[in-house]
Motif scaffolding. Structure first.
Motif, PDB file in Angstrom:
ATOM      1  N   ASN A 119      45.535  43.708  59.211  1.00  0.00           N
ATOM      2  CA  ASN A 119      45.960  42.469  58.556  1.00  0.00           C
ATOM      3  C   ASN A 119      45.286  41.246  59.149  1.00  0.00           C
ATOM      4  N   LEU A 120      45.136  41.220  60.464  1.00  0.00           N
ATOM      5  CA  LEU A 120      44.525  40.065  61.114  1.00  0.00           C
ATOM      6  C   LEU A 120      43.083  39.880  60.650  1.00  0.00           C
ATOM      7  N   MET A 121      42.352  40.982  60.566  1.00  0.00           N
ATOM      8  CA  MET A 121      40.966  40.895  60.114  1.00  0.00           C
ATOM      9  C   MET A 121      40.903  40.467  58.645  1.00  0.00           C
ATOM     10  N   THR A 122      41.808  41.009  57.831  1.00  0.00           N
ATOM     11  CA  THR A 122      41.819  40.667  56.404  1.00  0.00           C
ATOM     12  C   THR A 122      42.062  39.176  56.200  1.00  0.00           C
ATOM     13  N   ILE A 137      34.254  38.158  39.927  1.00  0.00           N
ATOM     14  CA  ILE A 137      34.963  38.677  41.098  1.00  0.00           C
ATOM     15  C   ILE A 137      34.247  39.904  41.640  1.00  0.00           C
ATOM     16  N   PHE A 138      33.788  40.772  40.730  1.00  0.00           N
ATOM     17  CA  PHE A 138      33.104  41.989  41.152  1.00  0.00           C
ATOM     18  C   PHE A 138      31.857  41.651  41.974  1.00  0.00           C
ATOM     19  N   PHE A 139      31.014  40.737  41.451  1.00  0.00           N
ATOM     20  CA  PHE A 139      29.818  40.335  42.190  1.00  0.00           C
ATOM     21  C   PHE A 139      30.191  39.731  43.538  1.00  0.00           C
ATOM     22  N   LYS A 140      31.232  38.889  43.521  1.00  0.00           N
ATOM     23  CA  LYS A 140      31.662  38.221  44.752  1.00  0.00           C
ATOM     24  C   LYS A 140      32.101  39.243  45.797  1.00  0.00           C
ATOM     25  N   MET A 141      32.942  40.177  45.377  1.00  0.00           N
ATOM     26  CA  MET A 141      33.486  41.152  46.324  1.00  0.00           C
ATOM     27  C   MET A 141      32.417  42.156  46.776  1.00  0.00           C
ATOM     28  N   MET A 142      31.504  42.542  45.882  1.00  0.00           N
ATOM     29  CA  MET A 142      30.460  43.477  46.284  1.00  0.00           C
ATOM     30  C   MET A 142      29.478  42.815  47.248  1.00  0.00           C
ATOM     31  N   ILE A 175      41.195  46.892  52.276  1.00  0.00           N
ATOM     32  CA  ILE A 175      40.315  46.503  51.163  1.00  0.00           C
ATOM     33  C   ILE A 175      41.138  46.260  49.896  1.00  0.00           C
ATOM     34  N   ARG A 176      42.115  47.123  49.641  1.00  0.00           N
ATOM     35  CA  ARG A 176      42.980  46.937  48.455  1.00  0.00           C
ATOM     36  C   ARG A 176      43.715  45.603  48.528  1.00  0.00           C
ATOM     37  N   TYR A 177      44.218  45.256  49.722  1.00  0.00           N
ATOM     38  CA  TYR A 177      44.937  43.987  49.888  1.00  0.00           C
ATOM     39  C   TYR A 177      44.001  42.795  49.684  1.00  0.00           C
ATOM     40  N   GLN A 178      42.817  42.895  50.292  1.00  0.00           N
ATOM     41  CA  GLN A 178      41.876  41.778  50.231  1.00  0.00           C
ATOM     42  C   GLN A 178      41.403  41.536  48.795  1.00  0.00           C
ATOM     43  N   VAL A 179      41.000  42.599  48.133  1.00  0.00           N
ATOM     44  CA  VAL A 179      40.556  42.476  46.736  1.00  0.00           C
ATOM     45  C   VAL A 179      41.732  42.104  45.835  1.00  0.00           C
ATOM     46  N   GLY A 198      34.250  50.310  44.072  1.00  0.00           N
ATOM     47  CA  GLY A 198      32.896  49.914  44.464  1.00  0.00           C
ATOM     48  C   GLY A 198      32.840  49.428  45.906  1.00  0.00           C
ATOM     49  N   PHE A 199      33.837  48.635  46.304  1.00  0.00           N
ATOM     50  CA  PHE A 199      33.924  48.120  47.669  1.00  0.00           C
ATOM     51  C   PHE A 199      34.082  49.285  48.645  1.00  0.00           C
ATOM     52  N   ASN A 200      35.007  50.196  48.327  1.00  0.00           N
ATOM     53  CA  ASN A 200      35.237  51.356  49.191  1.00  0.00           C
ATOM     54  C   ASN A 200      33.992  52.227  49.316  1.00  0.00           C
TER      55      ASN A 200
END
Length: 619
Positions: free
Chosen positions: A272-275, A515-520, A547-551, A606-608
């Motif tokens: 969580n801290l890193m996220t 969002i997809f471009f941003k997150m990738m 990753i699920r939380y961040q996205v 895609g992120f995963n």
């Protein structure tokens, strides 16, 4: 090896990296070419009056679409070029001249554009045939669709996208002159300074949104605020909404994330801290992106919901404004008695009553006619027995915002008290528009006024009798029919629904893609960090969770705000038209949310995948 050959080799070797940009470009070409094909379609041009309306709608929509796809491609290209800056820096380090590198990037972009253009036009042609069939079905037209190809649409699409590709290619050429070598090497590592939570900004954001919502819900007809701002009011509302959204994202999100970081029970749980730190570090850039997405979402939801609501209520609106299947002035006509449920032949007098500010026109009928008509329409009016000084008034266009209910009416120096008042139409508006007065039989006979005979016919399944409607229209005067009105309305609203849904889908795909471009991009930047975490013992399951939380936050925040903006805007639209749009609006919002969730799932996967591949290779 020439620069052109090197460009082709780069494209073949880096197809995975080029895939996102090529895919977004092909999608943009498909949607524009499809619109151009429909705009120049012979099937649409053959619809007479409907053709003019459709041509106007298609032309306006094509222009909006052209501007939008240009912005979308430029946005996609900016992310694509950011990933290429390190490669450009390497060329410079090896001694390749800047001019040669510029031409290399120019050739690459032109080749990608040409390939995307060929594929996009081909797929767009196939899609346009299916969409033309859908459009005609939505418009209620049973026409056979020919397999046609418009060269004019091809030329128009080629010109538009050639100019767009030329601009993006020139922008790529400028990259090597705009940045220093060290900047190009560290382009992917450059981030935003961590912003601080500003209470004042958060308060201003909330006030701006509250003001925008309050202004949007003001009554257009009676509000003093609308009179002050006039036609500038929509711009004021949009401006306050965008400002409030940006301040809300840039201040409230920062405050919440900082608050969560200070809570040890949450911050030291998992990653969580890193996220939260990653989100805070990029919050300024994310705030701009989230504001754009929330605004696009609100626009899509509002426009799509309003159009879908109008289409959804077409039948109801027709039946409310044209209560009889057929109505005309003149004698009775031969109609198959098997389809006739009720038929009323009646006499009506058109009179004008002088007033202080303006004269008022009324259609006057007697009690017996009123009872027959209301029985045919299924009104429950009880037993009407009017005295000589009493009257019944029917005003389907009554609006208390503009005028008060009439208590008395003076006809030929004879004052009559309005005993009952109805706000729904008794006649078909095109045949007998305006207010109706019902008086006792004796008063009706003595009344001076323009006299005429009318016929009102009610049939079973009125929508099945379009041919009969056309036959009666050719034989009669002041004719109106529910089926013709329904056909005209469904053609207009069906065309608008098609265009609105198509543009809505484009906006939705664009917001999801942004969002997809941003997150990738962020996945590429963060993959080394996740590799380090994996080496020190953090499991893949825990990394996927964060990753699920961040996205999820990046998707959920603009979606919720966009839905809120759209709800307020649709409430204002519903109040303006005096229509209940909640059912179609909820359906529209649910469909929008489901597609949005699908984009979330694709982005998370895609992120995963990016992180997992890096962890596997380095682990």
């Amino acid at each position: 090896m020439t620069l052109f050959e090197l460009a082709l080799k780069n494209i073949r070797r880096n197809m995975k990296s080029y895939g996102l940009y090529i895919g977004s470009t092909i999608f943009s070409i498909i949607i524009y070419f499809t619109f151009a094909m429909l705009k120049h379609s012979d099937d649409i041009s053959g619809l007479a009056e409907t053709s003019k309306q459709m041509q106007a709608v298609m032309s306006a929509s094509a222009f909006v679409l052209m501007i939008f796809v240009a912005i979308f491609i430029l946005y996609s290209n900016s992310f694509f070029m950011k990933k290429r800056k390190k490669e450009v820096a390497l060329y410079s380090l090896l001694g390749v001249r800047k001019r040669s590198i510029g031409f290399l990037l120019f050739f690459e972009n032109i080749v990608i554009g040409l390939v995307a253009l060929v594929v996009g036009v081909g797929l767009g042609f196939l899609l346009s045939q299916a969409l033309l069939s859908l459009l005609l079905k939505l418009m209620g037209l049973s026409l056979s669709v020919g397999f046609a190809f418009s060269m004019q649409a091809v030329i128009e699409t080629v010109i538009v996208f050639f100019l767009i590709f030329l601009v993006t290619s020139l922008l790529g050429y400028r990259v090597i002159y705009k940045f220093k070598l060290i900047d190009l090497f560290h382009a992917e590592k450059q981030g935003e300074a961590q912003p601080k939570a500003r209470v004042v900004s958060a308060i201003i954001g909330v006030i701006a949104l509250a003001a925008a919502y309050w202004l949007a819900l003001q009554d257009l007809m009676t509000s003093s605020v609308w009179r002050i701002f006039g036609l500038a009011m929509p711009l004021v509302i949009i401006g306050l909404t965008v400002l409030g959204s940006y301040l809300l994202f840039s201040s409230v999100l920062v405050y919440v994330l900082n608050l969560l970081k200070k809570r040890k029970s949450w911050a030291w749980k998992g990653l969580n801290l890193m996220t939260s730190s990653q989100l805070l570090y990029r919050i300024r850039g994310n705030a701009k992106t989230l504001t754009i997405i929330a605004t696009l979402s609100a626009t899509t939801i509002t426009a799509g919901g309003a159009i879908f609501g109008t289409y959804y209520n077409t039948e109801k609106s027709v039946e409310e404004n044209i209560p009889f299947s057929f109505m005309w002035e003149g004698e009775e006509q031969d109609i198959d008695t098997e389809i006739v449920e009720d038929a009323v032949s009646f006499e009506a007098k058109d009179i004008v009553v002088p007033g202080e500010t303006y004269d008022q026109s009324y259609y006057v009928i007697d009690e017996e006619t009123f009872m027959k008509l209301t029985e045919a329409l299924g009104w429950d009016v009880g037993n009407v027995d009017l005295e000589q000084d009493e009257a019944v008034m029917i005003d389907p266009y009554f609006d208390e915002r503009w005028k008060d209910k009439v208590d008395t009416v003076e006809i030929d120096d004879d004052e009559k008290t309005v005993d009952q008042f109805y706000e729904k139409p008794l006649f078909n508006a095109p045949t007998l528009p305006g207010t109706v007065l019902v008086v006792d039989d004796a008063s009706f006979q003595e009344l001076d006024g323009e006299n005429a005979i009318y016929q009102a016919v009610q049939t079973a399944n009125y929508k099945d009798h379009l041919e009969l409607s056309k036959e009666l229209e050719a034989k009669t005067e002041r004719f109106s029919s529910a089926v013709q009105s329904y056909q005209d309305s469904i053609e207009a609203s069906g065309a608008m629904l098609f265009v609105g849904s198509f543009l809505g889908l484009v906006f939705l795909v664009a917001t999801g893609s942004i969002i997809f471009f941003k997150m990738m991009t962020e996945a590429e930047e963060d993959k080394d960090k996740y590799a380090v975490l994996y080496k020190i013992g953090v499991s893949k399951k825990e990394m996927k969770k964060t990753i699920r939380y961040q996205v999820g936050l990046i998707f959920l925040a603009p979606l919720m705000l966009g839905l809120t903006h759209g709800t307020v805007a649709l409430m204002a639209f519903s109040n303006l038209l005096q229509m209940n749009l909640w059912e179609p609006v909820i359906i529209w919002m649910a469909a929008y949310t489901m597609i949005y969730i699908l984009y979330y799932v694709i982005t998370v996967r895609g992120f995963n995948k990016t992180i997992t591949q890096t962890v596997t290779q380095e682990g």
